[in-house]
Design a protein around this motif. Structure first.
Motif, PDB file in Angstrom:
ATOM      1  N   SER A 150      16.000  99.730  46.769  1.00 53.57           N
ATOM      2  CA  SER A 150      17.179 100.437  46.268  1.00 53.57           C
ATOM      3  C   SER A 150      18.456 100.087  47.018  1.00 53.57           C
ATOM      4  O   SER A 150      19.555 100.218  46.474  1.00 53.57           O
ATOM      5  CB  SER A 150      16.947 101.949  46.334  1.00 53.57           C
ATOM      6  N   GLN A 151      18.329  99.665  48.277  1.00 54.70           N
ATOM      7  CA  GLN A 151      19.491  99.323  49.092  1.00 54.70           C
ATOM      8  C   GLN A 151      19.482  97.839  49.447  1.00 54.70           C
ATOM      9  O   GLN A 151      18.419  97.204  49.515  1.00 54.70           O
ATOM     10  CB  GLN A 151      19.497 100.123  50.402  1.00 54.70           C
ATOM     11  N   ILE A 152      20.680  97.319  49.668  1.00 56.72           N
ATOM     12  CA  ILE A 152      20.813  96.020  50.309  1.00 56.72           C
ATOM     13  C   ILE A 152      21.817  96.188  51.448  1.00 56.72           C
ATOM     14  O   ILE A 152      22.871  96.814  51.283  1.00 56.72           O
ATOM     15  CB  ILE A 152      21.268  94.923  49.324  1.00 56.72           C
ATOM     16  N   ALA A 153      21.439  95.694  52.615  1.00 54.00           N
ATOM     17  CA  ALA A 153      22.288  95.825  53.800  1.00 54.00           C
ATOM     18  C   ALA A 153      22.649  94.441  54.323  1.00 54.00           C
ATOM     19  O   ALA A 153      21.899  93.480  54.150  1.00 54.00           O
ATOM     20  CB  ALA A 153      21.571  96.625  54.885  1.00 54.00           C
ATOM     21  N   ALA A 154      23.805  94.362  54.937  1.00 55.02           N
ATOM     22  CA  ALA A 154      24.266  93.105  55.530  1.00 55.02           C
ATOM     23  C   ALA A 154      24.897  93.413  56.875  1.00 55.02           C
ATOM     24  O   ALA A 154      25.528  94.464  57.066  1.00 55.02           O
ATOM     25  CB  ALA A 154      25.268  92.403  54.624  1.00 55.02           C
ATOM     26  N   THR A 155      24.724  92.494  57.803  1.00 58.40           N
ATOM     27  CA  THR A 155      25.278  92.681  59.134  1.00 58.40           C
ATOM     28  C   THR A 155      26.117  91.474  59.516  1.00 58.40           C
ATOM     29  O   THR A 155      25.843  90.353  59.108  1.00 58.40           O
ATOM     30  CB  THR A 155      24.152  92.908  60.166  1.00 58.40           C
ATOM     31  N   GLY A 156      27.166  91.708  60.299  1.00 59.91           N
ATOM     32  CA  GLY A 156      28.080  90.638  60.695  1.00 59.91           C
ATOM     33  C   GLY A 156      29.411  91.214  61.120  1.00 59.91           C
ATOM     34  O   GLY A 156      29.480  92.089  61.993  1.00 59.91           O
ATOM     35  N   GLN A 157      30.479  90.772  60.470  1.00 63.10           N
ATOM     36  CA  GLN A 157      31.826  91.235  60.787  1.00 63.10           C
ATOM     37  C   GLN A 157      32.557  91.604  59.506  1.00 63.10           C
ATOM     38  O   GLN A 157      32.263  91.085  58.428  1.00 63.10           O
ATOM     39  CB  GLN A 157      32.622  90.140  61.508  1.00 63.10           C
ATOM     40  N   TYR A 158      33.514  92.522  59.644  1.00 65.14           N
ATOM     41  CA  TYR A 158      34.420  92.799  58.537  1.00 65.14           C
ATOM     42  C   TYR A 158      35.822  92.998  59.091  1.00 65.14           C
ATOM     43  O   TYR A 158      36.018  93.231  60.296  1.00 65.14           O
ATOM     44  CB  TYR A 158      33.967  94.011  57.717  1.00 65.14           C
ATOM     45  N   ILE A 159      36.799  92.884  58.232  1.00 66.07           N
ATOM     46  CA  ILE A 159      38.205  92.970  58.648  1.00 66.07           C
ATOM     47  C   ILE A 159      38.767  94.332  58.263  1.00 66.07           C
ATOM     48  O   ILE A 159      38.661  94.758  57.114  1.00 66.07           O
ATOM     49  CB  ILE A 159      39.045  91.851  57.991  1.00 66.07           C
TER      50      ILE A 159
END
Length: 465
Positions: A150-159
């Protein structure tokens, strides 16, 4: 008029004349009835039903066919391959693509004892896809589906922009609805260092926790439902205790008892096997000369497999007992590039990608079961284990290719999701992909654009059904 026998090409009738004066019948010139080739199929159409099936329909104007032959091609280039045959008088077929109908072309011809007709018109169908842009300003490193899909997650950076000229680059995590792409949580890491980034992530088997690794050696734990950072004393910090390097990968075991953590340096790497309920305790830590390219737990959680890329020509597989880190054997094999692996859902086989082909290994006996012609690196099994999905990562002007191979027959099709001349995605490359554990949809994480100095490269996540 009834149809003639379909297995006969020419039927000869003899008319016999009888005379009262003759003992032997006198044959008259034979009359031949020719079974002609059937009429070509017309008006072939293809449509998607229930998001996972393809309905082919056509008009049958033939009266002498024994059946129809359906051909399929993946993508706009390449050859058509025979898919199936039907019986006579059939005018529609439902094909169950198990949500893997990407970009397919079909054509049909009729058959009888006199041969085959020409082909029908081509019918084209594009598998339903949903573009999920979970953050316009994100530069994500890895993606993961929740165990329930049901979920998709992503990790890294955002502005985070304050005004037109002022912004901040934030290390963090985004959680989105996998069916709509709507952002549920955009989360800022509490450990912000200049230039730092979250590098990898893994859902716990029950889907309640997301563990996130960082390039400064810290593992963060997040509540996947509420988005709350779990502040606890047992939060491990590895950059001093274990690695002195970024966390490259981490995975929960299927039973939730263990977490495997990889730290890669420039020329060496380390693996720690942690107990999930007491993660400060590493009951086994291993150091390697060379970089770890992949780690996987067996389906029963008893074994952890570690894959080293070595010098780029030889790959090494090491197997350890997860409970105590006991050495269970090793396997050496030739590679071209960076290898990866995946356990078959039945728990018996391990797929090892070699770049130019993929082998299925009985990991208990360390004997090769079969070799499949799958070109690519990142490998995954479909839910039922009948197919292996492998990705050749496109880079700049080289297109991404997704390979889907039948594990029994070795039949392989190559899919280029964006075509070979789609300028939207150049310069670009595929950074990561994952299969949804529930419906086999595929999430693609694509980075695009050129290096912009301190600005992170933007990414786009697209989910294909």
């Amino acid at each position: 008029m009834p149809k003639l026998p379909l297995y006969t090409t020419i039927i000869t009738f003899a008319i016999i004349a009888l005379s009262s004066c003759e003992q032997i019948p006198a044959p008259i010139s034979p009359v031949q009835s020719v079974v002609e080739s059937p009429t070509e199929v017309t008006n072939l159409t293809a449509s998607i039903v229930d998001e996972s099936k393809i309905l082919l329909t056509w008009e049958d104007e033939a009266s002498s066919e024994v059946g129809f032959e359906i051909f399929e091609r993946s993508g706009s280039e390449g050859e058509f391959y025979p898919l199936m045959r039907t019986e006579a008088n059939v005018t529609s077929v439902m094909l169950d693509k198990h949500r893997r109908a990407f970009d397919l072309y079909y054509k049909v011809r009729a058959l009888n004892g006199n041969g085959a007709t020409g082909f029908s018109n081509q019918a084209h169908v594009v598998g339903i896809r949903r573009a999920v842009n979970i953050s316009d300003s994100g530069s994500w490193n890895e993606i993961a589906f929740s165990p329930d899909g049901s979920q998709i997650a992503a990790t890294g950076q955002y502005i985070e922009r304050y005004n037109e000229n002022m912004f901040a680059i934030i290390s963090g995590l985004v959680i989105a609805d996998a069916s709509t792409g709507e952002t549920i949580h955009l989360l800022e890491s509490p450990f912000q260092h200049r230039g730092s980034s979250s590098t990898c992530l893994s859902y716990s088997p029950d889907g309640s926790i997301i563990a996130v690794g960082t390039d400064h050696g810290v593992i963060e734990s997040w509540d996947a439902r509420t988005g709350k950072f779990l502040h606890s004393d047992n939060r491990p910090q590895f950059h001093n205790e274990f690695y002195g390097a970024a966390i490259h990968d981490l995975k929960f075991s299927p039973d939730g008892r263990f977490i495997a953590v990889v730290g890669n340096g420039l020329q060496s790497s380390s693996l720690a096997i942690l107990r999930a309920h007491s993660p400060n305790l590493a009951h086994r830590k291993l150091d390697y000369d060379g970089l770890i390219s992949d780690i996987e737990f067996s389906i029963d959680s008893h074994i952890i497999a570690v894959l080293l890329s070595g010098d780029g020509a030889v790959g090494m597989l090491y197997l350890y007992r997860a409970e105590d880190g006991h050495d269970e054997g090793s396997f050496e094999f030739e590679i071209r590039g960076t290898p990866s692996m995946a356990f078959h859902p039945d728990g018996e086989l391990l797929a090892l990608s070699k770049g130019h082909e993929t082998i299925l290994l009985d990991y208990r006996s360390l004997e090769i079961a079969t070799v499949l012609p799958i070109i690519g690196y990142d490998v995954s099994f479909s839910i039922d284990g009948n197919h292996i999905v492998s990705v050749m990562h496109g880079y700049y002007n080289s297109p991404t290719e997704i390979s889907i191979c039948n594990t029994e027959t070795g039949n392989n099709i190559i899919i280029t999701p964006y075509g070979k001349n789609d300028e939207r995605w150049y310069p670009t490359w595929l950074s990561d992909y994952k299969l949804n554990p529930v419906n086999s949809s595929i999430a693609l994480l694509k980075k695009y654009g050129y290096d912009q100095g301190d600005m992170p490269l933007p990414t786009y996540i697209e989910i294909w059904y």
